[in-house]
Scaffold this motif. Structure first.
Motif, PDB file in Angstrom:
ATOM      1  N   LYS A 154       0.877  -1.163   0.000  1.00  0.00           N
ATOM      2  CA  LYS A 154       0.000   0.000   0.000  1.00  0.00           C
ATOM      3  C   LYS A 154       0.919   1.219   0.000  1.00  0.00           C
ATOM      4  N   ALA A 155       0.694   2.166  -0.926  1.00  0.00           N
ATOM      5  CA  ALA A 155       1.618   3.287  -1.100  1.00  0.00           C
ATOM      6  C   ALA A 155       0.885   4.622  -1.070  1.00  0.00           C
ATOM      7  N   LEU A 156       1.544   5.615  -0.469  1.00  0.00           N
ATOM      8  CA  LEU A 156       1.000   6.966  -0.407  1.00  0.00           C
ATOM      9  C   LEU A 156       2.078   7.970  -0.811  1.00  0.00           C
ATOM     10  N   PHE A 157       1.653   9.136  -1.290  1.00  0.00           N
ATOM     11  CA  PHE A 157       2.593  10.210  -1.595  1.00  0.00           C
ATOM     12  C   PHE A 157       2.054  11.518  -1.039  1.00  0.00           C
ATOM     13  N   GLY A 158       2.940  12.463  -0.748  1.00  0.00           N
ATOM     14  CA  GLY A 158       2.556  13.712  -0.115  1.00  0.00           C
ATOM     15  C   GLY A 158       1.689  14.586  -0.997  1.00  0.00           C
ATOM     16  N   LYS A 159       0.698  15.228  -0.386  1.00  0.00           N
ATOM     17  CA  LYS A 159      -0.171  16.133  -1.139  1.00  0.00           C
ATOM     18  C   LYS A 159       0.595  17.364  -1.610  1.00  0.00           C
ATOM     19  N   GLU A 160       1.523  17.830  -0.800  1.00  0.00           N
ATOM     20  CA  GLU A 160       2.300  19.019  -1.152  1.00  0.00           C
ATOM     21  C   GLU A 160       3.647  18.663  -1.757  1.00  0.00           C
ATOM     22  N   ASP A 161       4.127  17.473  -1.489  1.00  0.00           N
ATOM     23  CA  ASP A 161       5.411  17.031  -2.027  1.00  0.00           C
ATOM     24  C   ASP A 161       5.253  15.608  -2.552  1.00  0.00           C
ATOM     25  N   ARG A 162       5.067  15.475  -3.841  1.00  0.00           N
ATOM     26  CA  ARG A 162       4.814  14.161  -4.432  1.00  0.00           C
ATOM     27  C   ARG A 162       6.053  13.265  -4.419  1.00  0.00           C
ATOM     28  N   ASP A 163       7.219  13.841  -4.157  1.00  0.00           N
ATOM     29  CA  ASP A 163       8.431  13.028  -4.061  1.00  0.00           C
ATOM     30  C   ASP A 163       8.560  12.344  -2.700  1.00  0.00           C
ATOM     31  N   PHE A 164       7.725  12.760  -1.743  1.00  0.00           N
ATOM     32  CA  PHE A 164       7.719  12.110  -0.431  1.00  0.00           C
ATOM     33  C   PHE A 164       6.730  10.960  -0.469  1.00  0.00           C
ATOM     34  N   ARG A 165       7.254   9.746  -0.288  1.00  0.00           N
ATOM     35  CA  ARG A 165       6.420   8.547  -0.386  1.00  0.00           C
ATOM     36  C   ARG A 165       6.575   7.691   0.866  1.00  0.00           C
ATOM     37  N   VAL A 166       5.489   7.043   1.234  1.00  0.00           N
ATOM     38  CA  VAL A 166       5.507   6.065   2.322  1.00  0.00           C
ATOM     39  C   VAL A 166       4.790   4.820   1.814  1.00  0.00           C
ATOM     40  N   THR A 167       5.437   3.673   1.959  1.00  0.00           N
ATOM     41  CA  THR A 167       4.823   2.422   1.524  1.00  0.00           C
ATOM     42  C   THR A 167       4.751   1.452   2.700  1.00  0.00           C
ATOM     43  N   PHE A 168       3.768   0.550   2.630  1.00  0.00           N
ATOM     44  CA  PHE A 168       3.584  -0.471   3.652  1.00  0.00           C
ATOM     45  C   PHE A 168       3.534  -1.830   2.956  1.00  0.00           C
ATOM     46  N   ASP A 169       4.491  -2.685   3.276  1.00  0.00           N
ATOM     47  CA  ASP A 169       4.560  -4.007   2.665  1.00  0.00           C
ATOM     48  C   ASP A 169       4.150  -5.072   3.679  1.00  0.00           C
ATOM     49  N   SER A 170       3.354  -6.029   3.203  1.00  0.00           N
ATOM     50  CA  SER A 170       2.920  -7.147   4.044  1.00  0.00           C
ATOM     51  C   SER A 170       2.879  -8.403   3.189  1.00  0.00           C
ATOM     52  N   GLU A 171       2.622  -9.533   3.824  1.00  0.00           N
ATOM     53  CA  GLU A 171       2.572 -10.823   3.124  1.00  0.00           C
ATOM     54  C   GLU A 171       3.835 -11.023   2.288  1.00  0.00           C
ATOM     55  N   ILE A 172       4.987 -10.793   2.912  1.00  0.00           N
ATOM     56  CA  ILE A 172       6.269 -10.903   2.205  1.00  0.00           C
ATOM     57  C   ILE A 172       6.667 -12.373   2.148  1.00  0.00           C
ATOM     58  N   MET A 173       6.654 -12.933   0.946  1.00  0.00           N
ATOM     59  CA  MET A 173       6.918 -14.351   0.727  1.00  0.00           C
ATOM     60  C   MET A 173       8.242 -14.526  -0.005  1.00  0.00           C
ATOM     61  N   ALA A 174       9.019 -15.518   0.400  1.00  0.00           N
ATOM     62  CA  ALA A 174      10.316 -15.768  -0.238  1.00  0.00           C
ATOM     63  C   ALA A 174      10.509 -17.261  -0.466  1.00  0.00           C
TER      64      ALA A 174
END
Length: 250
Positions: A154-174
């Protein structure tokens, strides 16, 4: 083919479900979901990581050197045919700054390039520059597919700064067998239950509002590398297996 290039800092933080549930509504005051997260839904990422027979790439990376690089083949859906598009990426990290260079090509062209050295043809100057870098890497590093890692994001980016991103990773399978993107995501879980890997991607300083939110929710920096932690777990399991086998012999 098409190319994208990224240069940024990346911070990785492990959080639990309670922290995740508290954090998302607050972030949405300052950030928007990216185009792949329709209605806040997650999307999938599939990767093949390339390494040497002795795992030299990841073993070197774990020591946090000033400079390191790794090659991976990435897709945002499970390929059905060799004509499906994938990303071939060379990811470099220099003194904490991540520089990712990648080229889009068909899965078939990527396999040919990686397995036999047959270079994809393109008239684009920048694409050729990236292919030059990857070709040089392949000539100096005898790598082949070593690990598959897939996860939901799941990924988000800043409303005022689109270069600022935060992502959330789950169900990491290897997994270390059936090393093809076409087989989809299955394997061993890298995270404990109800845990998320949050990645903060920034070009400069972290926004003050975001730092304050992390402090209020008692979310602190941790070290986690998908490939690195997979290798550590794989090595420990192999050592324990060897130990049990020796005990049986004795």
């Amino acid at each position: 083919m098409a190319i994208k290039s990224f240069k940024r800092y990346e911070k990785k933080i492990l959080i639990n479900k309670e922290q995740y549930d508290n954090l998302i509504p607050i972030l949405l005051k300052y950030m928007d979901y990216d185009e792949y997260c329709k209605d806040g839904r997650k999307y999938s990422i599939y990767n093949l990581y390339y390494d040497t027979e002795n795992d030299d790439v990841i073993r070197y990376s774990i020591y946090k050197p000033y400079y390191k690089e790794k090659l991976r083949l990435r897709s945002y859906r499970t390929p059905k045919t060799l004509e499906d598009k994938v990303f071939l990426e060379l990811k470099k990290k220099i003194n904490g700054i991540v520089n990712k260079r990648r080229v889009v090509m068909t899965l078939g062209a990527a396999y040919e390039f990686l397995e036999s050295g047959k270079r994809p043809q393109t008239e684009d100057y920048i694409n050729n520059q990236v292919l030059n870098e990857i070709e040089y890497y392949l000539k100096n590093n005898p790598v082949y597919p070593k690990v598959y890692i897939g996860y939901s994001r799941k990924a988000l980016f800043g409303k005022e700064d689109r270069d600022f991103r935060v992502t959330f990773d789950s169900e990491i399978m290897a997994r270390r067998d059936d090393l093809s993107l076409e087989s989809g995501s299955y394997g061993n879980e890298l995270l404990e239950d109800n845990m998320y890997l949050m990645e903060v991607k920034i070009l400069g300083a972290m926004p003050l509002w975001f730092a304050n939110i992390l402090s209020e929710l008692e979310i602190y920096n941790t070290h986690f590398s998908k490939y690195g932690d997979e290798y550590v777990k794989y090595t420990l399991e192999r050592q324990n297996s060897d130990l049990r086998r020796r005990e049986k012999i004795c």
